[in-house]
Scaffold this active site. Structure first.
Site, PDB file in Angstrom:
ATOM      1  N   LYS A  33       1.991  -3.726   6.690  1.00 17.52           N
ATOM      2  CA  LYS A  33       2.413  -3.755   5.272  1.00 17.52           C
ATOM      3  C   LYS A  33       3.927  -3.573   5.162  1.00 17.52           C
ATOM      4  O   LYS A  33       4.598  -4.273   4.390  1.00 17.52           O
ATOM      5  CB  LYS A  33       1.693  -2.652   4.484  1.00 17.52           C
ATOM      6  N   TYR A  38      -1.923  -0.791  10.894  1.00 15.65           N
ATOM      7  CA  TYR A  38      -2.191  -1.383   9.581  1.00 15.65           C
ATOM      8  C   TYR A  38      -0.998  -1.150   8.647  1.00 15.65           C
ATOM      9  O   TYR A  38      -0.479  -2.087   8.024  1.00 15.65           O
ATOM     10  CB  TYR A  38      -3.474  -0.776   8.967  1.00 15.65           C
ATOM     11  N   SER A  56       0.840  -1.200   0.000  1.00 15.37           N
ATOM     12  CA  SER A  56       0.000   0.000   0.000  1.00 15.37           C
ATOM     13  C   SER A  56       0.874   1.248   0.000  1.00 15.37           C
ATOM     14  O   SER A  56       1.981   1.238   0.567  1.00 15.37           O
ATOM     15  CB  SER A  56      -0.859  -0.018   1.266  1.00 15.37           C
TER      16      SER A  56
END
Ligand code: NAD
Ligand code: WQD
Length: 337
Positions: free
Chosen positions: A152, A148, A124
């Site tokens: 990643k 989050y 991302s």
């Protein structure tokens, strides 16, 4: 050629699977439906006119996942499965780290054991952290602002380390910008649970009368109209990026990160105005304070994906708005039929 798609029932996974089936791949989907519905699998098959093999399996369940590896000779894995709500990850970080990181480790362990060494991973633009100078290039230092994003960044590192330990692994780290839109048929699309966190699903829910008005989070950013600027990309273009990345990992070893974005910065007000123009529906809005953690501007330099993968986004913002709206109007309750 058999491709394992984790999280294939979800928003980006479902669009990618339809394209994989059209391109002639055999697809095996693994999903635990934590953020998706069985109906999406049914519609994927209906759109492609072909069947997929589906396993309702949690990536954390090594035994169940191993059965999938035993049952199929896999060429590669496209790894979408993960939890993705930024705000929720701040409230329940352990769940996010466990699901996203342990899930990936279980998957990688089995890939190693069964000699499946090709992977396309859903990363991302969040890994660029608070870096506020766009266009963003893949070689920038990475940082994150929430759990989050940290999952990643850590998974990218884990995959780098796996590649160092075994250079015959071939891995593409795809850094998505802001995916919106839906399949042109209006049969598959994004189906958020509860109040949407992201801009486009919120707009379509205002347009259909489920929400009263859009809150625009700040109009005092240093951008052309004061509202936040992002790189919105049609989910069909994004899905196509996975087919290009898959061809790359199948044909050459190595590990590389690629931005998947359009390279165009678009403001919140630009999205609202384009949506109104594309659909004829007015979006009432109010300006509210900035959302914590947001930055002014974030858009990609997508030139590496073009030169290395031969991929480029083709669809316009109008296409994205029209397709998001078609999905919303045809499925006012998402996949709940
Ligand atoms: P999504 O939630 O629609 O799809 C993810 C799928 O993974 C869901 O179907 C969910 O049920 C499944 N899943 C989650 N944990 C699982 C587990 N432990 N075992 C099995 N299945 C599991 O999300 P999406 O928008 O399609 O995103 C796909 C991937 O792309 C995610 O990894 C996400 O973090 C990443 N990503 C998404 C965006 C975005 O804005 N949508 C942007 C950048 C990156
Ligand atoms: C876009 C713009 C908001 C909602 C997130 C994740 C990122 C990636 C993509 C997964 C911003 C504004 C939004 C609203 C608004 N996901 N906005 N009112 O924050 O760029 O990225 O999704 O990897 O990690 O952080 O996307 O759609 O939430 O916001 O004004 O109700 O719209 O401030 O400028 P974001 P978004």
């Amino acid at each position: 050629m058999h491709i394992l798609v984790t999280g294939g029932a979800g928003y980006i996974g479902s669009h990618t699977v339809v394209q994989l089936l059209h391109a002639g791949y055999e697809v095996i989907i693994v999903d635990n439906f934590s953020n998706s519905k069985p109906e999406s699998i049914k519609r994927i098959q209906e759109l492609a006119g072909k069947s997929v093999t589906f396993y309702e399996v949690d990536l954390l369940d090594t035994e169940a996942l191993e059965k999938v590896f035993k049952a199929h000779t896999l060429e590669a894995v496209i790894h979408f499965a993960g939890l993705k709500a930024v705000g929720e990850s701040v409230s329940i970080p352990i769940k996010y780290y466990h699901n996203n990181i342990t899930g990936t480790l279980v998957l990688c362990e089995l890939m190693k054991k069964y000699q499946v060494k090709k992977m396309v991973f859903s990363s991302s633009a969040t890994v660029y952290g608070m870096h506020n100078v766009s266009p963003l290039t893949e070689d920038l230092p990475l940082s994150t602002t929430n759990p989050y994003g940290s999952t990643k960044m850590m998974i990218e590192q884990i995959l780098q380390d796996i590649h160092v330990s075994d250079p015959s692994f071939s891995i593409a780290l795809l850094r998505y910008f802001n995916p919106i839109g839906a399949h042109a048929s209006g049969r598959i699309g994004e189906d958020p649970n509860g109040i949407p966190n992201n801009l486009m699903p919120y707009i379509t829910q205002v347009a259909i009368g489920k929400r009263e008005k859009l809150s625009i989070y700040g109009n005092d950013y240093n951008t052309h109209d004061g509202t936040g600027v992002r790189d919105y990309i049609h989910v069909e273009d994004l899905a196509n990026g996975h087919l290009k990345a898959l061809e790359k990992v199948i044909t050459s070893p190595g590990i590389d990160a690629y931005n998947l974005g359009t390279g165009k910065g678009v403001s919140v007000l630009d999205v609202v105005h384009n949506f109104e123009k594309a659909t004829g529906v007015t979006i009432p809005y109010t300006i509210t304070p900035r959302r914590p953690g947001d930055i002014a501007t974030c858009y990609a330099d997508p030139s590496k994906a073009l030169s290395a993968l031969g991929w480029k986004a083709k669809k316009s913002l109008e296409d994205m708005c029209r397709d998001s709206w078609r999905w919303q109007t045809n499925n006012p309750n998402g996949y709940d039929v």
